[in-house]
Design a protein around this motif. Structure first.
Motif, short mmCIF file in Angstrom:
data_model
loop_
_atom_site.label_atom_id
_atom_site.label_comp_id
_atom_site.label_asym_id
_atom_site.label_seq_id
_atom_site.Cartn_x
_atom_site.Cartn_y
_atom_site.Cartn_z
N TRP A 126 0.85 -1.19 0.00
CA TRP A 126 0.00 0.00 0.00
C TRP A 126 0.89 1.24 0.00
O TRP A 126 1.01 1.97 0.98
CB TRP A 126 -0.93 -0.01 1.22
N GLU A 127 1.55 1.47 -1.14
CA GLU A 127 2.41 2.63 -1.27
C GLU A 127 2.44 3.08 -2.73
O GLU A 127 2.12 2.31 -3.63
CB GLU A 127 3.82 2.33 -0.77
N LEU A 128 2.84 4.32 -2.92
CA LEU A 128 2.95 4.87 -4.27
C LEU A 128 4.22 4.34 -4.94
O LEU A 128 5.07 3.74 -4.29
CB LEU A 128 2.98 6.40 -4.20
N SER A 129 4.35 4.56 -6.23
CA SER A 129 5.47 4.00 -6.99
C SER A 129 6.83 4.46 -6.46
O SER A 129 7.81 3.73 -6.55
CB SER A 129 5.34 4.35 -8.47
N GLU A 130 6.91 5.66 -5.89
CA GLU A 130 8.19 6.13 -5.35
C GLU A 130 8.47 5.59 -3.95
O GLU A 130 9.46 5.94 -3.33
CB GLU A 130 8.28 7.66 -5.37
N GLY A 131 7.57 4.74 -3.43
CA GLY A 131 7.79 4.09 -2.14
C GLY A 131 7.19 4.81 -0.95
O GLY A 131 7.35 4.36 0.18
N THR A 132 6.49 5.91 -1.16
CA THR A 132 5.87 6.63 -0.04
C THR A 132 4.46 6.13 0.20
O THR A 132 3.76 5.73 -0.72
CB THR A 132 5.83 8.15 -0.31
N VAL A 133 4.05 6.15 1.46
CA VAL A 133 2.70 5.75 1.84
C VAL A 133 1.81 6.98 1.78
O VAL A 133 2.14 8.01 2.37
CB VAL A 133 2.68 5.15 3.26
N PRO A 134 0.67 6.92 1.06
CA PRO A 134 -0.22 8.09 0.96
C PRO A 134 -0.72 8.52 2.34
O PRO A 134 -1.16 7.68 3.14
CB PRO A 134 -1.38 7.60 0.10
N GLN A 135 -0.63 9.79 2.62
CA GLN A 135 -1.07 10.35 3.89
C GLN A 135 -2.16 11.37 3.64
O GLN A 135 -2.27 11.94 2.56
CB GLN A 135 0.10 11.03 4.62
N LYS A 136 -2.93 11.62 4.65
CA LYS A 136 -3.99 12.62 4.60
C LYS A 136 -3.38 14.01 4.48
O LYS A 136 -2.51 14.37 5.24
CB LYS A 136 -4.85 12.53 5.86
N VAL A 137 -3.83 14.75 3.47
CA VAL A 137 -3.37 16.12 3.29
C VAL A 137 -4.47 17.04 3.81
O VAL A 137 -5.61 16.94 3.37
CB VAL A 137 -3.10 16.41 1.79
#
Length: 128
Positions: A105-116
């Motif tokens: 459950w992460e974006l292609s660059e390896g970051t986990v989507p967070q609430k903005v």
């Protein structure tokens, strides 16, 4: 019967259920009882804390029972999708997905989507 027979059946069912839900929501006016598209849209967010809510598609009873009911997220703040699938997929690829192992459950660059945080004008908040 094949996959497309099921697909045709469920499309008809979906259209009927949409009409039913819209009619009920208009008559009752309570998104705390009937699942509205706006409420269920939270379930499709790429942010894991939002995705794990609002599973129901007709009545909110089960979400309330299991404490997964959320209506505090503005629709404009929801980024819909699956983090590890952020590209257009052909029909054949979509049909194979249920049998393939899900990605992290992460974006292609390896970051986990967070609430903005989203700031809305106060006039809009009363309409949510």
């Amino acid at each position: 019967m094949d996959v497309f027979t099921g697909l045709r059946f469920h499309i008809g069912e979906m259209l009927i259920s949409v009409f039913y839900r819209v009619t009920c929501a208009a008559l009752i006016g309570l998104s705390r009882v009937i699942v509205t598209p706006r409420m269920h849209g939270t379930y499709h967010s790429i942010v894991r804390q939002e995705t794990d809510n609002n599973y129901c598609i007709v009545l909110t009873f089960w979400n309330q029972l299991h404490r997964t009911f959320r209506i505090d997220i503005p629709q404009e703040a929801i980024n819909i999708g699956v983090p590890y699938v952020r590209k257009h997929l052909e029909a054949g690829e979509l049909m194979k997905m249920p049998w393939e192992k899900a990605g992290k459950w992460e974006l292609s660059e390896g970051t986990v989507p967070q609430k903005v945080p989203v700031s809305l004008p106060t006039d809009d908040i009363k309409d949510l």
